[in-house]
Design an enzyme around this catalytic site. Sequence first.
Site: not given
Length: 804
Positions: A527-529, A532, A534, A548, A642
């Site tokens: 994952g991203r966001g 950073g 993950v 992360k 967020d």
Amino acid sequence: MASLFLLHVVSLVLLLSKTPMLSASPTSLSLPSVLKPGSSLSVENKDDILISPNGLFTAGFYSVGENAYCFSVWFTKPLADESHTIVWMANRDVPVNGKRSKLSLSKTGNLVLRDAAQPLPIWTTNIIDSKEPAQLVMNNNLYLKNEENQVIWQSFGSPTDTLLPLQQLTKDTPLVSSRSLTNYSSGFYKLYFDNDNVIRLVYNGPRVSGVYWPNPMITAWASGRSTFASRRTASLDLNGHFVSSDSLIFNTSDSENQAVRRLTVDVDGNFRAYSLDETRGIWKVTWQAIADTCRVHGICGENSTCSISPNHGRKCSCIPNHTMINQTDWSYGCRPKFNITLCGNDEDEFLHFPHFDFFGYEARFVPNVTLDECKKVCLGICNCKGFHFNYETNGVFSCYTKFRLLNGFRTVDSNGSMYLKVPKSIRLSSNNKNFVHGDSLVCSEKLPTIRIDRAYEKNPKNESVKSLMIFTYVFGALEAICFIYFFYRTRNPLKTTQGYIQAATGFQRFSYAELKKATNNFSKEIGRGGGGIVYKGEFSNNRVAAVKLLKEFSNHQGEGELLAEISTLGRLNHMNLIDIWGYCAERKHKLLVYEYMENGSLAQNLHSSKLDWGKRFDIAVGTAKGLAYLHEECLEWVLHCDVKPHNILLDSNWNPKVADFGLSKLLDRDGTHNLEFTRARGTRGYMAPEWLFVNHPITSKVDVYSYGVVVLEMITGRSPTGDQSVESKGRLDSWVKEKMIAAGGTNDWIKEVVDNTVVGNYDSSKMEILTKVALRCSEEDKDARPTMSQVVDMLLDNGGTRNF
Ligand SMILES: *[C@@H]1O[C@H](CO)[C@@H](O)[C@H](O)[C@H]1NC(C)=O
Ligand SMILES: *[C@@H]1O[C@H](CO)[C@@H](O)[C@H](O)[C@H]1NC(C)=O
Ligand SMILES: *[C@@H]1O[C@H](CO)[C@@H](O)[C@H](O)[C@H]1NC(C)=O
Ligand SMILES: *[C@@H]1O[C@H](CO)[C@@H](O)[C@H](O)[C@H]1NC(C)=O
Ligand SMILES: *[C@@H]1O[C@H](CO)[C@@H](O)[C@H](O)[C@H]1NC(C)=O
Ligand SMILES: *[C@@H]1O[C@H](CO)[C@@H](O)[C@H](O)[C@H]1NC(C)=O
Ligand SMILES: *[C@@H]1O[C@H](CO)[C@@H](O)[C@H](O)[C@H]1NC(C)=O
Ligand SMILES: *[C@@H]1O[C@H](CO)[C@@H](O)[C@H](O)[C@H]1NC(C)=O
């Protein structure tokens, strides 16, 4: 010639002697930082203020309500929400009129605050011996200095609720909280040096009082305090190191950095260190005395309990068959709904509440007894309201019978139960044992104002109120002393404490090499966001984790700061919040290690056939619970900022866990971003409208908005970012509302808005509730949106968690 030279030397010496106090640069001398003898500051003239040479502090009349002013010192620069932070007040308990009130500096060095309506001064420095003139100087401290440059009075010597760096806390200068966020009068919480030289926090309420910090169940020694100090002083230095003579020593989470700091006894009874985040215009907490906020006394009044609940964070609730006395203020407590006396009836029954305790007020302490014996003891005491039955050690239980039910709290750490005495004639349904679903507090959003309309003569009523108040305080203090004495006499010193003293950080520290190996050189991206990328990591003990890599976490921030940040987040334990296991901070590498979620994020699963309607509803409820816990009743500790499907992760049972909370704060620290960038956080499509307006305060309602959008997305299958579906022009909520209006009062709109690709059936009445709650959450007007805990209630009361 010689005399001229001498004059030069004298003036040079004078100038030099002034330098440390006034930083005598030519411009600073022109600022109004000094009040000359014989002059005064008027409440009516807005320019009658003193500003410190560095511009940080202002002294003047501060409006505390309609036609009510206090002479105060505040931070000159307003915060993002336009409010000022007060650091000192001369007359916090007696505001003056907005007309003809004056602060005057007499020719004899006395500072006097007069209200034109009152013949006697409201406040004075009362310097009797000084017969010579003095100047009033505003620097970090407001002080009077005489002609020999000696400081004869200073505001640091009579603090209100705030201690500034380098200001000494002494035995004569306790800090007293304000009454509320809008009422600056002396409140009920006090930080002071006790007779045994230990700094304590005491709740000094109108009817009861009690010390609650350090933990009164253990000795000062066990809390790491020393009673052998010869002095009683404490202070915070400019770099965030706090040192006290009783060995209370701590560093703020941002210590070593330069920051504008303060220490304040807050209205909620906690003692906190703050640093100013100048780019965002907010104060951030960098240390706090009490992690479990239910341990502060007086938060919930008599006959009520405080709990950190899964759904709502901190919450007060009445004990069964009692009702709230004042709907807007929990400190009044609850009164019984019945009017049967509890005394003398052998047939009274007991209701069992595991993991609850009411602190103090033991009528009698009986060690080593059985439950039945304890019940008999309580039945035999007329005013026994119940008892705490506590497991001590080696199979021994003790009985603490209570004559008042105060400071009730729930904690899983406590290994005792509360038994409440109830008259037999009151039939209590056996399953109604839930303190958590009590009445809820009405958080006042509007600021009340004080109005002063004083007649121009002395009001005898005020005198009687004053003497009543003095009586109340003296009585409260006496009661505190009796209580402490009684407490130490009766409380078993062997009482177990392991659960109470927890290490501040229970995180594992990983090495970079270890994480590199576990993630197979950062090869499996999951994952991203949130600043950073993950990666999936597998450790040698077969533990799987999400790792992360914080790429934006600026290089110069050290391990201490990272640790301090995550330790705040790490205290938030909730089944719908992701768990942090550990961290790594080696040079420029900053990593966090989280629990691994088998089913990835909600974003990855939105269009998968595995998420039927039942699971979707549970995800909506679970996410709401996690966010409600973050926001905590009326306090708004952590805003997520967020919320989106990418940050809602799903475990192997499809339980949702909110991830990335608090990280926006962590990543935003280096201060290199401009104001617009720092304000506009979040993700397009999910961002509340108030982010776009600079002057709108950011509250927990921004998360409520994003949550509403996420739920609408789960229902409709349409993305609010509008880049996939051709049809979704404009906002998702407007689209749903249009369909509702078009259906003209019937339920036909439901068929049209729900995502037809989702498998399984749904109950249309529950779908209606879910959709309507989501629409309310995504209202433009933040005040029209419910709070997250109201969302939880609406979904659970009406929808039920099963059989959607
Ligand atoms: C606080 O910081 C100082 C200097 O960095 C360090 O020597 C000290 O051990 C720290 N104290 C605590 C309690 O962490
Ligand atoms: C409840 O408390 C508030 C704030 O302390 C007070 O203004 C109000 O008058 C109280 N209401 C009642 C009914 O006592
Ligand atoms: C708390 O409840 C008891 C009876 O259960 C009652 O006697 C007492 O007055 C109550 N306290 C308040 C503040 O109403
Ligand atoms: C309580 O007692 C009063 C009189 O003593 C009575 O009028 C009232 O109805 C009683 N209330 C309840 C709930 O029993
Ligand atoms: C508790 O009471 C029992 C029986 O009265 C006795 O045998 C036991 O020694 C007591 N335990 C302690 C720790 O006093
Ligand atoms: C809690 O009480 C039970 C007995 O009810 C006991 O077995 C257990 O060891 C106790 N735990 C702690 C932490 O004291
Ligand atoms: C006490 O509470 C129970 C359950 O909440 C309720 O059924 C009962 O009627 C109550 N009794 C009185 C006298 O209020
Ligand atoms: C502020 O608090 C004080 C002390 O509790 C109280 O006397 C006063 O009425 C309060 N003022 C307002 C406006 O509530």
